[in-house]
Design an enzyme around this catalytic site. Structure first.
Site, PDB file in Angstrom:
ATOM      1  N   ASP A   1      91.850   3.503  45.396  1.00 39.49           N
ATOM      2  CA  ASP A   1      91.834   2.043  45.569  1.00 39.49           C
ATOM      3  C   ASP A   1      93.194   1.421  45.290  1.00 39.49           C
ATOM      4  O   ASP A   1      93.324   0.201  45.254  1.00 39.49           O
ATOM      5  CB  ASP A   1      90.746   1.397  44.722  1.00 39.49           C
ATOM      6  CG  ASP A   1      91.017   1.471  43.231  1.00 39.49           C
ATOM      7  OD1 ASP A   1      91.627   2.462  42.781  1.00 39.49           O
ATOM      8  OD2 ASP A   1      90.600   0.551  42.492  1.00 39.49           O
TER       9      ASP A   1
ATOM     10  N   SER B   1      87.278   3.605  42.131  1.00 35.46           N
ATOM     11  CA  SER B   1      88.652   4.014  41.896  1.00 35.46           C
ATOM     12  C   SER B   1      88.846   5.504  42.151  1.00 35.46           C
ATOM     13  O   SER B   1      88.686   5.975  43.263  1.00 35.46           O
ATOM     14  CB  SER B   1      89.070   3.609  40.479  1.00 35.46           C
ATOM     15  OG  SER B   1      90.451   3.761  40.295  1.00 35.46           O
TER      16      SER B   1
ATOM     17  N   ASP C   1      96.095   6.171  43.841  1.00 31.00           N
ATOM     18  CA  ASP C   1      94.722   6.662  43.806  1.00 31.00           C
ATOM     19  C   ASP C   1      93.943   5.952  44.919  1.00 31.00           C
ATOM     20  O   ASP C   1      94.497   5.116  45.641  1.00 31.00           O
ATOM     21  CB  ASP C   1      94.112   6.464  42.417  1.00 31.00           C
ATOM     22  CG  ASP C   1      93.851   5.005  42.074  1.00 31.00           C
ATOM     23  OD1 ASP C   1      94.513   4.127  42.671  1.00 31.00           O
ATOM     24  OD2 ASP C   1      93.006   4.736  41.206  1.00 31.00           O
TER      25      ASP C   1
ATOM     26  N   ASP D   1      95.153   1.068  42.757  1.00 35.07           N
ATOM     27  CA  ASP D   1      95.542   0.309  41.562  1.00 35.07           C
ATOM     28  C   ASP D   1      96.325   1.178  40.585  1.00 35.07           C
ATOM     29  O   ASP D   1      96.874   0.666  39.609  1.00 35.07           O
ATOM     30  CB  ASP D   1      94.338  -0.343  40.884  1.00 35.07           C
ATOM     31  CG  ASP D   1      93.324   0.636  40.325  1.00 35.07           C
ATOM     32  OD1 ASP D   1      93.414   1.850  40.633  1.00 35.07           O
ATOM     33  OD2 ASP D   1      92.416   0.203  39.579  1.00 35.07           O
TER      34      ASP D   1
END
Length: 566
Positions: A318, A165, A316, A320
């Site tokens: 990734d 992440s 961000d 999510d």
């Protein structure tokens, strides 16, 4: 030379044993880089180098375990790091769990743009297939929400997303989702412990080169991405305003899917922060690839000022998480996670009311109490959860959930994890509706204050290089609890170490203050940080006075908390 003592006070394995463990690990490691890393450490340790010996103990005296967001750690050799041996053991352990819980087990696997994410994903697919689990690998690096959606789309028994992440560049991670009754949510107890038991057994009984592998896994095509886009666009407003908005992917994988969603919903092309548009696991323009971190959105602010944008949308790496910034004077102001969470929660409640439907709103306990007041106003159920979307996503009847760390779930019928792309579209829809009504985000926030009360929040974080510092601070707060924070007396302290009510044991302290304010202190589950969450609510008085009073309380508590956790 004796070994150092671990946190439990027990002496770890002697040097000869840790060197033997490192040598055995090295001999099964298929990765040239981490094998060479161990060669150097082992050689230096045999020569008596104290730093190398400490390095081996740090890598081999513990294992990474499933935390707030699955396995997550630095890329390096050993069981306390992320590497091909550890991931292979994790994949084999998860395969064993799935085979024991499903007649025809299946898994879908995704990955982001970080170093080795694609390698870890292919290792997982091959080991799963070799073990007899039907494995589906997503066609390329894609956002975490697409993988979370794919678990339900393919009706898979489980999902694996290789991502760290918004962590620093040297980190990677391994998130596990379960299908069936879990509906595509991340794993929780007892599944996490059961999977870890299988991983430990496999790690102790066999080397990874003895694990059966097969390249006969299924490569998914773009149909799953197309369906994710189609389902997400259902959130679009009836009429998309011609907004001028800047988008940054923060060097991650969000751009392709986010752009498709925005354009399919009728919004114009986003203005891109080109320096951060394409995946780059080194994250060269930011110190940390987290929109919450100071400086992370500076390039987006500059681009937005250059083009005269109406707002900024940031994911961000990734995708999510979602960050939003709006014009403020001569510059830009990033809305806090709690501000966005309340605005989208109000929108969700209005959507339910318009449809004549009921549902539950939910937020993590470290998030603002504003959402609870919104739920009460609309006669909706509300639930507090532990931190992490693995808990938020499991609330019965969930219609909307969020946590203050920029995570929002606006469409739980489609995906059971935070989704920065769906949330971005929903926020664009909100701004579009406000433009159509001749108003603005600032005026809409004032309306929220008038309707539900004025809420202010802040966060103080302490980043460390030695996580034992965090354990020491938490122990001190328990042994020597504060009697006041600034001018605010402490009414009570809730310690979640043994669990409270329906909440399982957690390393959390909630400090309840006279007047209704609160401070919650907990270690981060994804980074070497201690976090303190500050919330104040003022429900009476004129609007301007309430806002000033709430912000004054938070400002005073910020300083007091910095001193408390120093």
């Amino acid at each position: 030379m004796p070994g150092t003592f671990d946190e439990a006070g027990e002496e770890p394995r002697p040097e000869k044993d840790v060197i033997a463990a490192a040598s055995a690990w090295r001999n099964q490691d298929p990765d040239d880089e981490t094998r060479a890393e161990l060669d150097g450490l082992i050689k230096a340790a045999r020569a008596g180098d104290a730093g190398a010996i400490a390095g081996l103990h740090d890598r081999f005296d513990a294992r990474l375990v499933f935390g707030t967001a699955g396995l997550r750690g630095e890329l390096a050799a050993g069981p306390n790091r992320m590497n091909r041996v550890l991931v292979s053991q994790a994949a084999a352990g998860l395969a064993a769990y799935l085979l024991g819980h499903n007649d025809e087990p299946s898994v879908v696997i995704g990955y982001d743009g970080r170093k080795n994410s694609d390698v870890f994903a292919r290792d997982t697919a091959e080991i799963m297939t070799g073990a007899g689990v039907r494995a589906i690998l997503l066609p390329r690096m894609l956002p975490t929400p697409v993988l979370a959606f794919a678990v339900r789309h393919f009706d898979a028994s489980a999902g694996v997303m290789v991502t760290a992440s918004h962590n620093p560049p040297r980190d990677n991670g391994y998130k596990v989702y379960l299908g069936g009754e879990s509906q595509g949510s991340q794993i929780v107890s007892p599944a996490d412990a059961q999977i870890e038991a299988h991983i430990s057994r496999i790690a102790s009984e066999r080397t990874i080169d003895s694990l059966p592998r097969s390249t006969a896994y299924i490569m998914a095509d773009d149909e799953v991405v197309d369906e994710y886009v189609r389902r997400t666009v259902e959130l679009a407003p009836r009429k998309a305003a011609p907004l001028r908005y800047v988008y940054t992917a923060m060097h991650g994988v969000g751009l392709e899917v986010a752009r498709r969603v925005f354009l399919s919903a009728g919004f114009p092309e986003p203005v891109l922060v080109e320096e951060q548009a394409q995946p780059d696991g080194n994250f060269p323009t930011v110190a940390f690839p987290n929109p919450e971190e100071p400086g992370a959105m500076d390039l987006a602010y500059a681009k937005a000022s250059e083009v005269g944008a109406d707002l900024i949308i940031a994911n961000d790496p990734d995708a999510d998480r979602l960050a939003v910034a709006v014009p403020a004077g001569d510059g830009w102001r990033r809305l806090s996670g709690n501000e966005v969470g309340a605005l989208l929660g109000w929108r969700a409640a209005e959507r339910l009311a318009a449809a004549g439907e009921k549902g539950a709103l939910a937020a993590s306990i470290v998030s603002s109490p504003a959402l609870r007041h919104i739920a009460q106003h609309y006669g909706l159920d509300y639930a507090d959860t532990l931190t992490g979307f693995k808990w938020v996503s499991r609330v019965d009847g969930l219609a909307y959930g969020y946590e203050e760390a920029l995570g929002y779930l606006v469409d739980p019928g489609k995906v059971r994890d935070k989704d920065g792309i769906s949330a971005a579209l929903d926020f664009l829809g909100l701004v579009s509706d406000l433009v159509d009504a001749g108003t603005s985000i600032e005026e809409h926030q004032a309306a929220l204050d008038r309707e539900f009360g004025t809420f202010a929040s802040s966060q103080v974080s302490l980043r460390v290089t030695d996580t034992s510092v965090i354990a020491g601070i938490m122990a001190r707060l328990r042994n020597e609890p504060p009697r006041e924070l600034g001018t605010h007396a402490v009414d009570s302290i809730d310690d979640y170490a043994e669990g409270i009510g329906a909440f399982p044991p957690s390393d959390i302290l909630r400090i309840n203050l006279a007047g209704g304010s609160r401070v919650i202190v907990r270690p981060s589950g994804t980074e070497p940080k201690l976090k303190a969450y500050i919330d104040a609510a003022v429900l009476d008085g004129d609007l301007e006075g309430r806002r000033e009073a709430a912000e004054a309380v938070v400002k005073e508590l910020e300083q007091a908390v910095r001193e408390l956790i120093a």
